[in-house]
Design an enzyme around this catalytic site. Sequence first.
Site, PDB file in Angstrom:
ATOM      1  N   HIS A 251       0.868  -1.170   0.000  1.00 12.08           N
ATOM      2  CA  HIS A 251       0.000   0.000   0.000  1.00 12.08           C
ATOM      3  C   HIS A 251       0.910   1.227   0.000  1.00 12.08           C
ATOM      4  CE1 HIS A 251      -3.181  -2.754   1.966  1.00 12.08           C
ATOM      5  NE2 HIS A 251      -3.417  -2.658   0.669  1.00 12.08           N
ATOM      6  N   GLU A 254       1.747   3.308   3.107  1.00 10.41           N
ATOM      7  CA  GLU A 254       2.308   2.620   4.270  1.00 10.41           C
ATOM      8  C   GLU A 254       3.800   2.430   4.010  1.00 10.41           C
ATOM      9  OE1 GLU A 254      -0.111  -0.873   4.806  1.00 10.41           O
ATOM     10  OE2 GLU A 254      -1.973   0.292   4.787  1.00 10.41           O
ATOM     11  N   HIS A 383       3.364  -3.858   6.414  1.00  9.91           N
ATOM     12  CA  HIS A 383       2.292  -2.868   6.262  1.00  9.91           C
ATOM     13  C   HIS A 383       2.371  -1.837   7.384  1.00  9.91           C
ATOM     14  CE1 HIS A 383      -0.314  -4.989   3.151  1.00  9.91           C
ATOM     15  NE2 HIS A 383       0.638  -5.877   3.411  1.00  9.91           N
ATOM     16  N   GLU A 475       2.112  -5.569  10.663  1.00  9.73           N
ATOM     17  CA  GLU A 475       1.704  -4.162  10.773  1.00  9.73           C
ATOM     18  C   GLU A 475       2.721  -3.483  11.681  1.00  9.73           C
ATOM     19  OE1 GLU A 475      -0.874  -2.757   9.240  1.00  9.73           O
ATOM     20  OE2 GLU A 475      -1.830  -4.537   8.395  1.00  9.73           O
TER      21      GLU A 475
END
Length: 651
Positions: A251, A254, A383, A475
Amino acid sequence: PPSVAMGPPRVLPVLLAALLSHLAPALGTLCARPGLCQPPAGNEARCVDISLGSCSDVSYSQTTLPNLLDQKSRGEIEYSPEYILMGVLHNLLQGECNPDLRLLGCSVVAPKCEGGKIMKPCRHVCEALRKSCLPAFDAIDMAWPYFLDCDRFFVSDLEGCFDPLAKLRGETEFLEDVLPELPASIQFTHHSYPQMVRELKKTASRCSHIAKLYSIGRSFEGKDLFVIEFSTSPGRHELFKPEFKYIGNMHGNEVVGKELLIYLAQYLCSEYLLGNPRIQTLINNTRIHLLPSMNPDGYELAAEEGAGYNGWTNGRQTAQNLDLNRNFPDLTAEAYRRAKIRGARTDHLPIPESYWWGKVAPETKAVMKWLKSIPFVLSASLHGGDLVVSYPYDYSRHPLEEKMFSPTPDEKTFKLLSKAYADAHPVISDKSEMRCGGNFVKRGGIINGAEWYSFPGGMADFNYLHTNCFEITVELGCEKFPMEDQLYSLWHQNKEALVKFMEMVHRGIKGRVSDKFGNPIENARISVKGIRHDILTAADGDYWRLLPSGMYVVSAQARGYSKVLKRVTLPAKMTKAGRVDFVLRPLNGKPPQIARDAMRRAREQLDPLEHFDPHAQHVQREPRENGERPWWWSYFSSLHNHKPLWLLKHH
């Protein structure tokens, strides 16, 4: 005389030869004078600044009029079918070969002019592009454009040509002669695309004996998806060495993962040169691939707003407005369906033909082809937006349940892998619930993806269900595009976890499957009793099966061979893969080479990644009636009497 004119046809060549023989001495004397009998200076021209919008990003600044198509003014060029085609090809081909074809066309309609001379584009560049892009033209029933005729408008290297695509490969912006001037320390800054490529090239140059930079494809806007590889034999797979990968910036907004992988590449290079035994052992026994940015187009959009000010979604998607982590084939629903059928395989599922009916991002296709070309064992996608490690499945076993625990057959292995990263991360392992990611503290900083939130078309599920590779999602923090002064601490929080997770590729068992003569058996199935998920051997017959500690019954089987079982015990403190080889015997006493060849041909014929084109929905298979035009003909409706009939295959 009439008698000569009426004579046999062979008389004229004889007379011509006699005439040239008679004039030869005079011509020799005349041509010895400077400036005479020389080829005309047809490449001399008056250089003018480029003013064409579609050619504003070429690697040179001046062109000439008339151009190579004898178009004499800017207006004539802009209203020509050639120029209009260049502007719409990215739509017609859905990003395929973009912007390569446009830049190649610019080298003809706006040729490079330098020092009062026209520089023609290189023929080998045209031929290479035509070879790779012609299938996309065939898929929409369009002929190769005449003005990209490699023999007509392009010249060889010996004639003095220029490469119109050099800028795309960084050959203009990133000069090799500056690479040796390298700072040894890591600069904790955000990197634009050119800066990222420059740093990766520096690192690969500094550690050229263990590192290599390569591209797996292009983004929609034509940026190379660069991977830096670390291995004792860069560029090739080695027997028994597992393949590992990190992917960042899927993404575009990110960005922490992208920066961490740039720093990690520099760290691995420096520590190897300094003799760090842990890093040397890792690289000597592993082939590591780092893809810092899978979505460089989205990153540019996010970077326009700047660090700390980026919205939650700006730049998340690609230039085609596609979310890459929803763009992979949904094989999870098919795996759930097959799981209900006794004896049905739920691994190495094929890509359904219907997948190609939708819009497939070039970035997605590049990663899928990458996965096919290398037998990856373990992977993590980096991410941002929270602080947790999630693992497959990401898509709920019940489509209407947005938060439903949906484990794979390898639930224990995925939890082991996820905990390895989480426990090595000082903040994720922190027991405070009043921090970023605090709501995952009671789960140990890890969670099943579908239990967190369910979505189809994810990259991690695709890795697990289509290949041998186990992939988790990390994440890295609640701020997707943090300020630059936070990057140093983010690196130190993740450095140990990044290295520790790479070392996890050596857990479980590894080995080789061969026949009694020692010949490798490719695509043999390695099965573990009680786990309904097999892995396949690579081209050299080697395999890697990630497993936690415990006792297992492992089998190897291949078509035409007898099945072999072995009992394996993996101690709790074992940190290296146990070696388990298999020797298979043919069922009829002869190696089933014919059967293997037939299976390979069948796989090649049915491989959707190679044979189903994303443009196929436009192909008109039915024979056209007289006068009927293809669907893309409407793009040229404004040209009236100057429509490009040369694009019609059967004109």
